[in-house]
Write a protein that holds these residues in place. Structure first.
Motif, PDB file in Angstrom:
ATOM      1  N   GLY A 108       0.811  -1.209   0.000  1.00  0.00           N
ATOM      2  CA  GLY A 108       0.000   0.000   0.000  1.00  0.00           C
ATOM      3  C   GLY A 108       0.849   1.265   0.000  1.00  0.00           C
ATOM      4  N   MET A 109       1.882   1.284   0.812  1.00  0.00           N
ATOM      5  CA  MET A 109       2.760   2.448   0.842  1.00  0.00           C
ATOM      6  C   MET A 109       3.483   2.618  -0.493  1.00  0.00           C
ATOM      7  SD  MET A 109       5.787   3.442   3.526  1.00  0.00           S
ATOM      8  CE  MET A 109       6.781   2.045   3.074  1.00  0.00           C
ATOM      9  N   GLY A 110       3.957   1.513  -1.050  1.00  0.00           N
ATOM     10  CA  GLY A 110       4.647   1.578  -2.341  1.00  0.00           C
ATOM     11  C   GLY A 110       3.737   2.044  -3.457  1.00  0.00           C
ATOM     12  N   TYR A 111       2.518   1.519  -3.508  1.00  0.00           N
ATOM     13  CA  TYR A 111       1.564   1.945  -4.533  1.00  0.00           C
ATOM     14  C   TYR A 111       1.191   3.407  -4.364  1.00  0.00           C
ATOM     15  CZ  TYR A 111       0.501  -2.646  -6.554  1.00  0.00           C
ATOM     16  OH  TYR A 111       0.558  -3.836  -7.218  1.00  0.00           O
ATOM     17  N   PHE A 112       0.996   3.837  -3.132  1.00  0.00           N
ATOM     18  CA  PHE A 112       0.618   5.231  -2.911  1.00  0.00           C
ATOM     19  C   PHE A 112       1.728   6.184  -3.345  1.00  0.00           C
ATOM     20  CE2 PHE A 112       0.174   9.102  -0.411  1.00  0.00           C
ATOM     21  CZ  PHE A 112      -1.131   9.458  -0.739  1.00  0.00           C
ATOM     22  N   ILE A 113       2.967   5.875  -2.981  1.00  0.00           N
ATOM     23  CA  ILE A 113       4.099   6.730  -3.375  1.00  0.00           C
ATOM     24  C   ILE A 113       4.256   6.739  -4.891  1.00  0.00           C
ATOM     25  CG2 ILE A 113       6.615   6.943  -3.260  1.00  0.00           C
ATOM     26  CD1 ILE A 113       6.414   5.959  -0.353  1.00  0.00           C
ATOM     27  N   TYR A 114       4.144   5.573  -5.523  1.00  0.00           N
ATOM     28  CA  TYR A 114       4.249   5.492  -6.982  1.00  0.00           C
ATOM     29  C   TYR A 114       3.145   6.301  -7.644  1.00  0.00           C
ATOM     30  CZ  TYR A 114       3.726   3.600 -11.669  1.00  0.00           C
ATOM     31  OH  TYR A 114       3.578   3.472 -13.021  1.00  0.00           O
ATOM     32  N   GLY A 115       1.917   6.154  -7.173  1.00  0.00           N
ATOM     33  CA  GLY A 115       0.799   6.889  -7.762  1.00  0.00           C
ATOM     34  C   GLY A 115       0.917   8.386  -7.574  1.00  0.00           C
TER      35      GLY A 115
ATOM     36  N   ALA B 171      -3.352  -6.626  -7.500  1.00  0.00           N
ATOM     37  CA  ALA B 171      -3.437  -6.793  -8.944  1.00  0.00           C
ATOM     38  C   ALA B 171      -4.199  -5.660  -9.630  1.00  0.00           C
ATOM     39  CB  ALA B 171      -4.105  -8.122  -9.268  1.00  0.00           C
ATOM     40  N   LEU B 172      -4.943  -4.870  -8.886  1.00  0.00           N
ATOM     41  CA  LEU B 172      -5.800  -3.833  -9.460  1.00  0.00           C
ATOM     42  C   LEU B 172      -5.071  -2.857 -10.396  1.00  0.00           C
ATOM     43  CD1 LEU B 172      -8.726  -2.667  -9.411  1.00  0.00           C
ATOM     44  CD2 LEU B 172      -7.926  -1.170  -7.590  1.00  0.00           C
ATOM     45  N   PRO B 173      -3.924  -2.292 -10.031  1.00  0.00           N
ATOM     46  CA  PRO B 173      -3.270  -1.362 -10.954  1.00  0.00           C
ATOM     47  C   PRO B 173      -2.790  -2.012 -12.251  1.00  0.00           C
ATOM     48  CG  PRO B 173      -2.464  -1.008  -8.740  1.00  0.00           C
ATOM     49  CD  PRO B 173      -3.292  -2.256  -8.720  1.00  0.00           C
TER      50      PRO B 173
END
Length: 70
Positions: free
Chosen positions: A17-24, A61-63
């Protein structure tokens, strides 16, 4: 007190979650940001371990499934 499996699920989904949020946030893509926020907090509202794992895999898998760009 949660079992070690729950702690592992918390740690794994929180990390993704943290990685996806920072990437987004850096790329300006909303889907990874939303998935990151959901991955960070959904496990606190689910009581069944199998359901938490299934939802976590779907959110991870959503992104890759939804490629919605502005």
């Amino acid at each position: 007190m949660p079992s070690t499996t729950w702690i592992f699920v918390y740690l794994l989904t929180g990390s993704f979650g943290m990685g996806y949020f920072i990437y987004g946030k850096k790329t300006g893509k909303p889907i990874p940001m939303i998935a990151g926020v959901l991955l960070s907090f959904y496990v606190y509202f689910i009581t069944a371990l199998w359901l938490a794992i299934v939802i976590g895999v779907l959110l991870i898998a959503l992104p890759f499934i939804i490629k919605w760009e502005f």
